[in-house]
Write an enzyme that holds these catalytic residues in place. Structure first.
Site, PDB file in Angstrom:
ATOM      1  N   ASP A 122      45.415  32.673  28.656  1.00  0.00           N
ATOM      2  CA  ASP A 122      44.146  33.038  28.029  1.00  0.00           C
ATOM      3  C   ASP A 122      44.108  32.665  26.553  1.00  0.00           C
ATOM      4  OD1 ASP A 122      42.966  34.108  30.329  1.00  0.00           O
ATOM      5  OD2 ASP A 122      43.910  36.057  30.017  1.00  0.00           O
ATOM      6  N   LYS A 127      43.586  41.056  30.383  1.00  0.00           N
ATOM      7  CA  LYS A 127      43.437  41.589  31.728  1.00  0.00           C
ATOM      8  C   LYS A 127      42.941  43.029  31.661  1.00  0.00           C
ATOM      9  CE  LYS A 127      44.855  39.107  35.394  1.00  0.00           C
ATOM     10  NZ  LYS A 127      44.404  37.830  34.853  1.00  0.00           N
ATOM     11  N   GLU A 158      37.233  38.839  26.899  1.00  0.00           N
ATOM     12  CA  GLU A 158      37.606  37.545  26.324  1.00  0.00           C
ATOM     13  C   GLU A 158      36.732  37.223  25.116  1.00  0.00           C
ATOM     14  OE1 GLU A 158      37.805  34.307  29.023  1.00  0.00           O
ATOM     15  OE2 GLU A 158      39.598  35.068  30.045  1.00  0.00           O
TER      16      GLU A 158
END
Length: 198
Positions: free
Chosen positions: A71, A91, A32
């Site tokens: 996200d 992911k 992320e």
């Protein structure tokens, strides 16, 4: 997320690009963080947001309604001059494909993987349905997109070698260009996908 390497607050270099509370951008994994940095520094991404889009879905495990916090939502400049919008799921690649019961794997572990994949599939179907209604795109970024060398093929291996050589030279000069090199890698990696999106 179970694959966390680290987490914390993300401080963008270009806060005006962020659509939301710029003081509350949280990354929950190294992937992320890299994705956020890419969105922040890439000129073709004109705006972006993290966990600002909430999608309702029904869990196939308990049959109850839940909320899916996306996200990323990105607004990007397309080659024809228009702005495209994409929802992005971050992911581990292993969680984007159906689990396999390999010899030696515990049954409890396999069942947990099946449960996770089943829930993720329901989330993604809800996201895809929303994108279809709105004319957006839904894409997944895994370590194969976010980590140089993630794909094992000739081109990727060569790219990784070039990346490593650049890093070695840079560190000999006592510089730390990780973000710049990663951004360059991601731009090449994702350009085609976003160019065809929307």
């Amino acid at each position: 997320m179970a694959y966390n390497f680290y987490q914390g607050k993300f401080k963008p270099d270009n806060p005006s690009k962020y659509m939301g509370n710029v003081d509350s951008i949280i990354y929950r994994s190294s992937w992320e963080y890299k994705a956020f940095k890419f969105c922040d520094l890439t000129k073709s991404i004109v705006k972006w947001a993290s966990e600002e889009t909430i999608i309702p879905y029904i869990s196939p495990v308990d049959g109850r309604p839940h909320r899916y916090f996306m996200d990323l939502k990105i607004w990007f400049a397309k080659q024809d001059g228009t702005i495209g919008i994409a929802l992005v799921e971050i992911k581990p690649y292993a969680q984007t494909i159906p689990p396999v019961k390999k010899p030696g794997k515990k049954t409890s572990t396999f069942l947990e993987e099946v449960k996770t994949f089943t829930i993720n599939t329901a989330k993604w179907e809800a996201a895809e349905a929303l994108c279809k209604r709105e004319g957006w795109s839904f894409i997944k970024w895994t370590e194969r997109e976010l980590q140089p060398g993630g794909k094992i093929d000739a081109k990727e291996l060569q790219s990784q070698k070039v990346y490593e050589e650049k890093m070695k030279k840079a560190f000999r000069k006592k510089k730390s260009p990780k973000v710049e090199l990663l951004t360059e890698h991601l731009r090449k990696k994702i350009k085609g996908e976003m160019g065809n999106a929307g």
